[in-house]
Design a protein around this motif. Sequence first.
Motif, PDB file in Angstrom:
ATOM      1  N   VAL A  33       5.363   8.872  -8.898  1.00  0.00           N
ATOM      2  CA  VAL A  33       4.542   8.424  -8.404  1.00  0.00           C
ATOM      3  C   VAL A  33       2.772   9.242  -9.453  1.00  0.00           C
ATOM      4  N   VAL A  60      -1.593   6.303  -6.391  1.00  0.00           N
ATOM      5  CA  VAL A  60      -1.848   5.987  -4.246  1.00  0.00           C
ATOM      6  C   VAL A  60      -3.365   4.872  -4.225  1.00  0.00           C
ATOM      7  N   ASP A  61      -2.711   4.245  -2.870  1.00  0.00           N
ATOM      8  CA  ASP A  61      -4.123   3.275  -2.366  1.00  0.00           C
ATOM      9  C   ASP A  61      -5.284   4.556  -1.311  1.00  0.00           C
ATOM     10  N   LEU A  90       8.556   7.975   0.631  1.00  0.00           N
ATOM     11  CA  LEU A  90       9.124   7.631  -1.128  1.00  0.00           C
ATOM     12  C   LEU A  90       9.195   9.474  -0.947  1.00  0.00           C
ATOM     13  N   ARG A 115       1.242  -1.186  -0.231  1.00  0.00           N
ATOM     14  CA  ARG A 115       0.006  -0.122   0.457  1.00  0.00           C
ATOM     15  C   ARG A 115       0.815   1.075  -0.136  1.00  0.00           C
ATOM     16  N   LEU A 116       0.174   2.294  -0.627  1.00  0.00           N
ATOM     17  CA  LEU A 116       1.230   3.569  -0.510  1.00  0.00           C
ATOM     18  C   LEU A 116       0.102   4.485  -0.301  1.00  0.00           C
ATOM     19  N   THR A 151       5.096   4.184   2.345  1.00  0.00           N
ATOM     20  CA  THR A 151       4.499   2.913   1.606  1.00  0.00           C
ATOM     21  C   THR A 151       4.070   1.971   2.735  1.00  0.00           C
ATOM     22  N   GLU A 152       3.442   0.931   2.869  1.00  0.00           N
ATOM     23  CA  GLU A 152       3.147   0.178   3.462  1.00  0.00           C
ATOM     24  C   GLU A 152       4.499  -0.512   4.701  1.00  0.00           C
ATOM     25  N   LEU A 191       4.481  10.917   1.196  1.00  0.00           N
ATOM     26  CA  LEU A 191       4.544   9.132  -0.060  1.00  0.00           C
ATOM     27  C   LEU A 191       4.709   8.684   1.048  1.00  0.00           C
TER      28      LEU A 191
END
Length: 345
Positions: A69, A74-75, A26, A2-3, A20-21, A18
């Motif tokens: 990105v 993105v999630d 990032l 996930r992001l 991540t899981e 940003l």
Amino acid sequence: MRLVLGIESSCDETAAALVTEDRRILAQAIASQDDRHAPYGGVVPEIAARAHAERLTPLVQRVLNQAQVALNEVDAVAATAGPGLIGGVMVGLVTAKALAMASDRPLLAINHLEGHALSPRLADPALEFPYALLLVSGGHCQLLRIEGVGRYRRFATTIDDALGEAFDKTAKILGLGFPGGPAVERLATEGDARAVPLPRPLLGSGEPHFSFSGLKSAVLRARDSGQYASADIAASFQRAAIDCILDRTSRALEQMGEVTALVVAGGVAANGSVRAALEALAGTRDLRFVAPPQALCTDNAAMIAWAGLERMAAGLPGDPLDIAARPRWPLDPEADTVRGAGVKG
Ligand code: KG4
Ligand code: ZN
């Protein structure tokens, strides 16, 4: 993997990140507004809101570009929805709503305090629930038992000023400019912490609450007396504040039951002397001590994205697009109200 895109705008930092899981940041960007508020010696809400409105969208664009990105990769979009200065919070939340809608991703309306409370787990994968948290920022001074995502028990709060506020006011009294915390810390290194007799409000009292307004008034009297060097006042203030923190934290630890660690977060956690004193206290109790790196202590968007990731991992749902910004939003809604406390959430 996930992001999440995180957005923070509750006080005087405009920030986007940003994350991540698996705990990689990032990209992140923070635009400080110190220069705009410095002439007034404190944050002016109207100026803050306008600055967020000018800066936030390009900042989001910058972090997306930096990480290469696209928005629809993105999630979820996470933004601070309170507590804080309402104009700024609204700018961040409304921006996040629009981005969530445009990317067809869930919106996560994050409690800013939850961002601070979970930020140590972004920096330290080994930190397990439940942990004791001293949350010390410009608006808050609380001792909490962090039991899980969304499960926060408050054991203490301040009955008047927050600790960061006391640092900022001391800086103002000593003519050190804004923001005050780092300036007081710097000057304190040149002073004698025993030079000025200052009170330690609530030391030894049964409930682990905090009070700093009497200390602030004593700093003002010390300055006005003309008897002391500014560096000695700064050092003595910092020492008195730390004595209060240690006493109150010890008391709360006695009441909290088992915890895996003593953790400090929030802007004042950037203070080296505060960190060292708490680390020593943890040592006397055979507790692990955890403090996030300084950049994660002061307001930032990585902690907001991380809180969003924690909520998703815990299976909590996203928020509706009509969710309101909240000037006040206690982390523990069950906590008793304390005289003078909770004014800022
Ligand atoms: O968490 P934060 O960035 O914003 C709020 O949510 O309030 O905390 C800002 C507060 C300010 O009062 C600032 O003076 C204080 O944290 N602060 C410090 C230090 N760095 C920031 N206080 C003492 N020593 C520092 N090094
Ligand atoms: Zn904060």
